[in-house]
Each structure stands twice: as C-alpha cells, then as structure tokens.
Scaffold this motif. Structure first.
Motif, PDB file in Angstrom:
ATOM      1  N   MET A   1       0.984  -1.362  -0.106  1.00 20.99           N
ATOM      2  CA  MET A   1      -0.033   0.119   0.021  1.00 20.99           C
ATOM      3  C   MET A   1       0.938   1.245   0.152  1.00 20.99           C
ATOM      4  N   THR A   2       0.477   2.221  -0.597  1.00 20.26           N
ATOM      5  CA  THR A   2       1.225   3.688  -0.844  1.00 20.26           C
ATOM      6  C   THR A   2       0.840   4.231   0.615  1.00 20.26           C
ATOM      7  N   SER A   3       1.684   5.214   0.862  1.00 17.67           N
ATOM      8  CA  SER A   3       1.691   5.971   2.183  1.00 17.67           C
ATOM      9  C   SER A   3       0.441   6.552   2.544  1.00 17.67           C
ATOM     10  N   VAL A   4       0.131   6.245   4.008  1.00 19.77           N
ATOM     11  CA  VAL A   4      -1.240   6.443   4.584  1.00 19.77           C
ATOM     12  C   VAL A   4      -1.190   8.356   4.364  1.00 19.77           C
ATOM     13  N   ASN A   5      -2.203   8.758   3.934  1.00 21.11           N
ATOM     14  CA  ASN A   5      -2.311  10.286   3.751  1.00 21.11           C
ATOM     15  C   ASN A   5      -3.612  10.539   4.491  1.00 21.11           C
TER      16      ASN A   5
ATOM     17  N   GLU B   1     -10.882   8.714   6.698  1.00 17.16           N
ATOM     18  CA  GLU B   1     -11.706   7.698   6.412  1.00 17.16           C
ATOM     19  C   GLU B   1     -11.756   6.496   7.469  1.00 17.16           C
ATOM     20  N   ALA B   2     -10.478   6.292   8.023  1.00 18.51           N
ATOM     21  CA  ALA B   2     -10.347   5.277   8.851  1.00 18.51           C
ATOM     22  C   ALA B   2     -10.968   5.529  10.427  1.00 18.51           C
ATOM     23  N   LEU B   3     -10.647   7.012  10.781  1.00 22.26           N
ATOM     24  CA  LEU B   3     -11.441   7.462  12.045  1.00 22.26           C
ATOM     25  C   LEU B   3     -12.927   7.501  12.040  1.00 22.26           C
ATOM     26  N   ARG B   4     -13.646   7.746  10.647  1.00 21.97           N
ATOM     27  CA  ARG B   4     -15.001   7.645  10.530  1.00 21.97           C
ATOM     28  C   ARG B   4     -15.425   6.194  10.827  1.00 21.97           C
ATOM     29  N   THR B   5     -14.522   5.221  10.435  1.00 18.43           N
ATOM     30  CA  THR B   5     -15.028   3.805  10.557  1.00 18.43           C
ATOM     31  C   THR B   5     -15.088   3.611  12.199  1.00 18.43           C
ATOM     32  N   ILE B   6     -13.838   3.916  12.638  1.00 18.88           N
ATOM     33  CA  ILE B   6     -13.453   3.564  13.926  1.00 18.88           C
ATOM     34  C   ILE B   6     -14.851   4.431  14.813  1.00 18.88           C
ATOM     35  N   ASP B   7     -15.086   5.793  14.716  1.00 20.26           N
ATOM     36  CA  ASP B   7     -16.066   6.233  15.373  1.00 20.26           C
ATOM     37  C   ASP B   7     -17.429   5.511  15.152  1.00 20.26           C
TER      38      ASP B   7
ATOM     39  N   GLY C   1       1.064   8.907   7.574  1.00 13.77           N
ATOM     40  CA  GLY C   1       2.182   8.291   6.986  1.00 13.77           C
ATOM     41  C   GLY C   1       2.274   7.149   7.837  1.00 13.77           C
ATOM     42  N   GLU C   2       1.798   6.599   8.819  1.00 13.72           N
ATOM     43  CA  GLU C   2       1.960   5.422   9.596  1.00 13.72           C
ATOM     44  C   GLU C   2       0.691   4.299   9.327  1.00 13.72           C
ATOM     45  N   SER C   3       1.069   3.218   9.542  1.00 14.77           N
ATOM     46  CA  SER C   3      -0.004   2.074   9.021  1.00 14.77           C
ATOM     47  C   SER C   3      -1.044   1.718   9.998  1.00 14.77           C
ATOM     48  N   ALA C   4      -0.462   2.195  11.507  1.00 10.18           N
ATOM     49  CA  ALA C   4      -1.329   1.505  12.469  1.00 10.18           C
ATOM     50  C   ALA C   4      -2.107   2.396  13.136  1.00 10.18           C
ATOM     51  N   VAL C   5      -3.025   2.314  13.605  1.00  9.43           N
ATOM     52  CA  VAL C   5      -3.914   3.181  14.441  1.00  9.43           C
ATOM     53  C   VAL C   5      -3.947   2.469  16.096  1.00  9.43           C
ATOM     54  N   GLN C   6      -3.443   3.567  17.005  1.00  4.57           N
ATOM     55  CA  GLN C   6      -3.430   3.101  18.116  1.00  4.57           C
ATOM     56  C   GLN C   6      -4.784   3.221  19.158  1.00  4.57           C
TER      57      GLN C   6
ATOM     58  N   HIS D   1      -4.751  -1.428   5.838  1.00 14.64           N
ATOM     59  CA  HIS D   1      -4.528  -3.016   5.022  1.00 14.64           C
ATOM     60  C   HIS D   1      -5.888  -3.855   5.017  1.00 14.64           C
ATOM     61  N   ASP D   2      -6.610  -3.936   6.209  1.00 15.28           N
ATOM     62  CA  ASP D   2      -7.562  -4.810   6.344  1.00 15.28           C
ATOM     63  C   ASP D   2      -8.856  -4.052   6.926  1.00 15.28           C
ATOM     64  N   ASP D   3      -9.961  -4.827   6.656  1.00 12.80           N
ATOM     65  CA  ASP D   3     -11.187  -4.414   7.431  1.00 12.80           C
ATOM     66  C   ASP D   3     -11.159  -4.463   8.746  1.00 12.80           C
ATOM     67  N   VAL D   4     -11.622  -3.424   9.726  1.00 19.66           N
ATOM     68  CA  VAL D   4     -11.416  -3.781  11.218  1.00 19.66           C
ATOM     69  C   VAL D   4     -12.910  -3.951  11.592  1.00 19.66           C
TER      70      VAL D   4
END
Length: 210
Positions: free
Chosen positions: A1-5, A11-17, A60-65, A160-163
């Motif tokens: 995957m390209t760098s996380v922008n 988008e990831a935070l909307r899903t996690i919300d 720029g980092e692939s993990a959400v903590q 990388h994957d659906d959470v």
C-alpha cells in the motif's frame, strides 16, 4: 500500500467512530497535534464505563493505536489544581493547566509514600505483571526503580484490512482492562485513593471485568 495520507486517516477514523458508538462507548474529546518528527496526529478521547482510552492515527503510519495512559504524578497535580480552584471535578472537555514544577513535586510525594527501595521495586514488578500481555505494547513511566505511570496500547491496521466491530471491541476491552488493573494497583500501593477523589475501585472497572 502507498503511504497513509490525510484522507486515509479521516476515512479510518470515521469507521472507528462508528465502532465506538456500536460498542456503547462515547467520544468525549478530539485529539489533534504533531509527533516529535512533525507528523500530523489525529484521534479521540473515548469514555468506556468509568475509564477513558485514546484512539490515535498518524499520517504516514499504517497502525491506529488504542491507548490507555496513566501518570500518577500528573493525576495528583491535576487534582490539586482542581481543588485549589474551588472545583470538585471537571467536565470532559475542560482542560486543567499544570506547571512542570507541580508534577515534579507530586513525583517527590509519590517516592516518599513508598516505604523503601524494596517497596519501589515491588511496585515496579507489580505494574509490569499487570500490563504484560501478548500483542499489547506496554511502557513504564519511570525514574530508575521508581514507577509513577505507564502506557498500554494495541494496534489496528484499518489501511490494510477491514477492522470489524468484534476485533475493535476485543482490543478496547483488553487495553482498558490491563490499564485499569495497573492504575488501581498504583493508586493502592501509593495510597492515593482519597487524594484522587476515590481513585479506581472494584466498582468502577471496565465493563465485563468487574
């Protein structure tokens, strides 16, 4: 995957919300800032029962903590500032300003509360025992043998994957449970319950772990 922008992070935070809401937790405060290297950080402070945890994403980092942090010295300094200000508590979004010397003074008090060096070593090992878990990252806030706090975190990889909700809920429960147990232990060992307005007890642990 390209760098996380930035768009990926949003988008990831909307899903996690949505996951936060689905498991019955509540977002109480946004987080925005930068890492030491200048990368943009976004996240949330989330209420889980009587406890709080953080969700942090870095461009720029692939993990959400998913992170639980406790600093006993800072907690003492904050509570003193609240008391000196004539308040009994704060609202979730209310900030309390404390000076570095207030935290330093609280650290001195914590060290004085320990019986001796052996007690400090016992406390250190007790915290390590409570925050050690496979797949969980853990760090101590420490000055030689003297431990005054800790951080525990778990990683999600939404880029990388659906959470799914089940995975998110499991990681939250693990992080909050470990954090609450270690925090309760420190509060007890340093005899801070009355100073911190009661501190954590067996009645206000994370849901599912009472």
């Amino acid at each position: 995957m390209t760098s996380v922008n930035q768009q990926d992070v949003d988008e990831a935070l909307r899903t996690i919300d949505n996951h936060v809401s689905s498991i019955g937790d509540q977002i109480i405060q946004p987080i925005s800032g930068q890492t030491d290297s200048g990368k943009q950080v976004q996240g949330r402070v989330v209420q889980h029962g009587q406890q709080k945890y953080q969700i942090l994403a870095v461009v720029g980092e692939s993990a959400v903590q998913i992170r639980y942090v406790f600093d006993a010295a800072e907690a003492i300094a904050v509570q003193r500032a609240i008391t000196d200000g004539g308040r009994s508590t704060t609202t979730p979004n209310q900030q309390v300003n404390i000076a570095p010397e207030q935290i330093a003074h609280a650290k001195d008090e914590l060290q004085d509360a320990a019986e001796d060096e052996d007690h400090l070593k016992k406390i250190r090992q007790g915290v390590i025992d409570r925050i050690s878990e496979p797949s969980i990252a853990a760090n101590l806030k420490t000055d030689e043998f003297f431990v005054y706090g800790f951080e525990v975190s778990a990683s999600l990889y939404p880029f990388h994957d659906d959470v799914d909700i089940a995975t998110f809920s499991e990681k939250v429960q693990t992080v909050v449970s470990l954090g609450w147990k270690a925090q309760s232990y420190l509060v007890t060992e340093y005899d801070l319950r009355s100073l911190l307005n009661g501190g954590p007890s067996s009645h206000d642990g994370p849901r599912g772990f009472q």
